[in-house]
Motif scaffolding. Structure first.
Motif, short mmCIF file in Angstrom:
data_model
loop_
_atom_site.label_atom_id
_atom_site.label_comp_id
_atom_site.label_asym_id
_atom_site.label_seq_id
_atom_site.Cartn_x
_atom_site.Cartn_y
_atom_site.Cartn_z
N LEU A 254 47.00 38.10 23.47
CA LEU A 254 47.07 39.31 24.29
C LEU A 254 48.52 39.72 24.46
CD1 LEU A 254 44.48 38.37 27.05
CD2 LEU A 254 44.14 39.83 25.07
N GLN A 255 48.84 40.92 24.02
CA GLN A 255 50.21 41.40 24.05
C GLN A 255 50.42 42.59 24.98
OE1 GLN A 255 52.65 39.85 22.36
NE2 GLN A 255 51.22 38.37 21.51
N ASP A 256 49.46 43.49 25.05
CA ASP A 256 49.63 44.71 25.82
C ASP A 256 49.48 44.45 27.32
OD1 ASP A 256 49.89 45.92 23.42
OD2 ASP A 256 47.90 46.86 23.40
N PRO A 257 50.28 45.14 28.15
CA PRO A 257 50.17 44.97 29.62
C PRO A 257 48.77 45.26 30.14
CG PRO A 257 52.18 46.14 29.05
CD PRO A 257 51.40 46.03 27.78
N GLU A 258 48.11 46.27 29.54
CA GLU A 258 46.75 46.61 30.00
C GLU A 258 45.79 45.46 29.74
OE1 GLU A 258 48.57 48.37 27.94
OE2 GLU A 258 49.02 50.28 28.95
N ASP A 259 45.89 44.85 28.56
CA ASP A 259 45.03 43.73 28.22
C ASP A 259 45.30 42.55 29.17
OD1 ASP A 259 43.97 45.18 26.15
OD2 ASP A 259 45.24 44.27 24.61
N LYS A 260 46.57 42.29 29.42
CA LYS A 260 46.92 41.18 30.28
C LYS A 260 46.43 41.41 31.71
CE LYS A 260 50.93 39.50 27.69
NZ LYS A 260 52.38 39.19 27.71
N ALA A 261 46.49 42.67 32.17
CA ALA A 261 46.01 42.97 33.52
C ALA A 261 44.50 42.76 33.62
CB ALA A 261 46.37 44.42 33.89
N LEU A 262 43.77 43.18 32.60
CA LEU A 262 42.32 42.97 32.58
C LEU A 262 41.99 41.49 32.57
CD1 LEU A 262 41.29 45.74 30.02
CD2 LEU A 262 40.55 45.62 32.41
N LEU A 263 42.71 40.73 31.73
CA LEU A 263 42.46 39.30 31.67
C LEU A 263 42.81 38.62 32.99
CD1 LEU A 263 41.58 36.86 30.01
CD2 LEU A 263 43.96 36.58 29.31
N SER A 264 43.89 39.07 33.63
CA SER A 264 44.29 38.50 34.92
C SER A 264 43.18 38.69 35.95
CB SER A 264 45.59 39.15 35.41
OG SER A 264 45.92 38.68 36.70
N HIS A 265 42.60 39.89 35.96
CA HIS A 265 41.52 40.15 36.92
C HIS A 265 40.30 39.29 36.62
CE1 HIS A 265 38.97 42.30 39.74
NE2 HIS A 265 38.10 42.49 38.76
N LEU A 266 39.91 39.23 35.34
CA LEU A 266 38.74 38.42 34.97
C LEU A 266 38.99 36.94 35.24
CD1 LEU A 266 37.72 40.23 31.67
CD2 LEU A 266 36.41 40.18 33.80
N THR A 267 40.23 36.49 35.03
CA THR A 267 40.57 35.10 35.34
C THR A 267 40.39 34.82 36.82
OG1 THR A 267 42.16 34.95 33.51
CG2 THR A 267 42.44 33.40 35.32
N ALA A 268 40.83 35.75 37.66
CA ALA A 268 40.68 35.57 39.10
C ALA A 268 39.21 35.52 39.50
CB ALA A 268 41.39 36.71 39.84
N VAL A 269 38.40 36.41 38.91
CA VAL A 269 36.98 36.43 39.24
C VAL A 269 36.31 35.13 38.80
CG1 VAL A 269 34.78 37.59 38.82
CG2 VAL A 269 36.84 38.94 39.16
N SER A 271 37.72 32.25 38.30
CA SER A 271 38.22 31.16 39.14
C SER A 271 37.49 31.14 40.47
CB SER A 271 39.73 31.32 39.37
OG SER A 271 40.44 31.21 38.16
N LEU A 272 37.26 32.32 41.04
CA LEU A 272 36.50 32.43 42.29
C LEU A 272 35.09 31.88 42.13
CD1 LEU A 272 36.00 33.63 45.19
CD2 LEU A 272 35.25 35.71 43.98
N LEU A 273 34.39 32.33 41.08
CA LEU A 273 33.00 31.93 40.89
C LEU A 273 32.87 30.43 40.67
CD1 LEU A 273 31.70 34.84 38.59
CD2 LEU A 273 31.58 34.65 41.08
N GLU A 274 33.74 29.89 39.80
CA GLU A 274 33.66 28.46 39.52
C GLU A 274 34.12 27.63 40.71
OE1 GLU A 274 32.32 26.89 37.06
OE2 GLU A 274 31.81 28.68 35.92
N GLY A 275 35.18 28.09 41.39
CA GLY A 275 35.66 27.36 42.55
C GLY A 275 34.63 27.31 43.65
N HIS A 276 33.96 28.43 43.90
CA HIS A 276 32.92 28.48 44.93
C HIS A 276 31.76 27.56 44.57
CE1 HIS A 276 29.38 30.70 46.87
NE2 HIS A 276 30.05 30.17 47.87
N ALA A 277 31.35 27.57 43.29
CA ALA A 277 30.25 26.70 42.87
C ALA A 277 30.63 25.23 43.02
CB ALA A 277 29.87 27.01 41.42
N ASN A 278 31.88 24.89 42.71
CA ASN A 278 32.32 23.50 42.88
C ASN A 278 32.30 23.09 44.35
OD1 ASN A 278 32.71 22.92 40.20
ND2 ASN A 278 34.90 23.32 40.21
N VAL A 279 32.73 23.98 45.22
CA VAL A 279 32.75 23.67 46.66
C VAL A 279 31.33 23.47 47.17
CG1 VAL A 279 33.26 24.62 48.95
CG2 VAL A 279 34.96 24.78 47.12
N VAL A 280 30.40 24.31 46.72
CA VAL A 280 29.01 24.17 47.16
C VAL A 280 28.41 22.86 46.65
CG1 VAL A 280 26.68 25.12 46.97
CG2 VAL A 280 28.61 26.64 47.44
#
Length: 377
Positions: A254-269, A271-280
């Motif tokens: 991933l080279q373009d800022p737009e691609d990196k921003a999209l990946l950053s958002h998906l990474t956060a989501v 991380s949230l989903l997996e982290g929540h499932a682990n906590v449960v």
């Protein structure tokens, strides 16, 4: 004499049939079991998957978990999981390919595209075959269930049985523990019915951006592979984004800022989903999963004993970096729940604007302040 005026089929950037057949042919065999043993195991997993929904409801405090019956439960083998995920990839990527056909038809008329699609399909199939022996379960929200509005919940029986034997833990305890994690994912999407479309749109945008640069993707992928080798020769050290270069894997294409921003958002989501499932899944006590502490300790230790070949493959695919992100997600959830309670944390499911950013995953107090949530004394 009539002329056939039907349009020629559009060339494929990914040959999905090749991906599915390659995955099925390369998938390793599971543990040896008699038909009677298989039938008992499948029935046990079905019962535990059903029982786990109530526990998820009690721990998560999400009303969506109350008697949830929106999805399809599939107990699958490794080959079936691989084929199902090839279908899921196709469901996610086809809209982006349709858009690409309308906006960049030149990319889809390349003489080498058919060969490239076959090669890419074979590569995807090989990746799915590798993962098919690692995945214990999966909730797939992107392919519709035959039973309702939800997706498909898959438990990969051979892998669950292999790991429970390897760890020498109680089978029913381990199976329930796995079901708690996967059912939590199902509940997340039921609690946030907007989440599926939100993720689909962002994945589509990222895919469209990458496919629009199809002429340079192979070169960038080659550079990513070289970076892994050079990173291993240099030893430890972090790249500019805090990810060790030998673990960045294919994400480094991933080279373009737009691609990196999209990946950053998906990474956060993610991380949230997996982290929540682990906590449960770790929120159960000994009255529900008597050996939960032993299971978690042995399961975590198991990850440290991978062989050299598997480590290289995981680095190439960026899986080790992904696991770190999931660990960060668990820390985020625990911090927020500790400061605001589970009901405070559950504000995250109300709208896309409430999703944490990748920065907030690492600094959960910033998310708490943004949401104006009251902290416990």
């Amino acid at each position: 004499m009539s002329r056939n005026t039907s349009a020629a089929p559009r060339p494929q950037l990914v040959n999905w049939d090749i991906a599915a057949s390659t995955a099925a042919s390369l998938t390793p065999a599971g543990p040896t079991m008699t038909p009677a043993e298989i039938a008992r195991a499948v029935q046990n997993m079905r019962e535990l998957a059903d029982a786990s929904v109530g526990h998820v409801h009690a721990i998560s405090r999400l009303d969506a978990a109350r008697d949830l019956r929106d999805s399809e439960l599939l107990i699958v083998d490794r080959a079936s999981w691989s084929k199902a995920n090839a279908q899921s990839f196709r469901t996610l990527m086809e809209p982006a390919l349709d858009q690409l056909a309308a906006t960049r038809p030149d990319i889809l008329t390349s003489a080498s595209l058919a060969l490239g699609g076959t090669l890419t399909g074979a590569q995807l199939g090989a990746i799915l075959a590798f993962l098919s022996s690692k995945v214990l379960g999966q909730y797939d929200p992107f392919v519709a269930s035959r039973n309702g509005a939800g997706g498909r919940l898959m438990l990969v029986a051979p892998n669950i049985i292999s790991v429970e034997r390897e760890l020498n833990v109680d089978p029913s305890d381990f199976r329930l523990w796995v079901c708690l994690h996967e059912q939590t994912h199902r509940v997340q999407f039921a609690a946030a019915p907007w989440l599926k479309d939100h993720m689909t749109a962002h994945i589509g945008q990222l895919t469209t951006g990458l496919m629009g640069k199809a002429d340079s993707l192979s070169e960038r992928l080659g550079a990513a592979v070289k970076s892994i080798g050079s990173g291993r020769s240099r030893g430890k050290g972090e790249g500019t984004d805090g990810v060790p270069p030998q673990e960045a894997g294919v994400l480094s294409i991933l080279q373009d800022p737009e691609d990196k921003a999209l990946l950053s958002h998906l990474t956060a989501v993610m991380s949230l989903l997996e982290g929540h499932a682990n906590v449960v899944m770790d929120g159960v006590d000994g009255s529900i999963v008597p050996s939960v502490k032993t299971i978690r300790r042995r399961f975590n230790a198991r990850g440290k004993s991978r062989g050299p070949l598997e480590k290289v493959i995981r680095q190439l695919m960026g899986l080790d970096a992904k696991m770190r992100q999931y660990s960060d997600g668990s820390k985020f959830v625990r911090r927020v729940v500790g400061q605001t309670g589970m009901d405070g944390f559950n504000a995250v499911w109300e709208s896309a604007e409430h999703l944490p950013t990748e920065r907030e995953i690492h600094t959960p107090d910033e998310w708490i302040d943004r949401m104006s949530l009251r902290r416990h004394g």
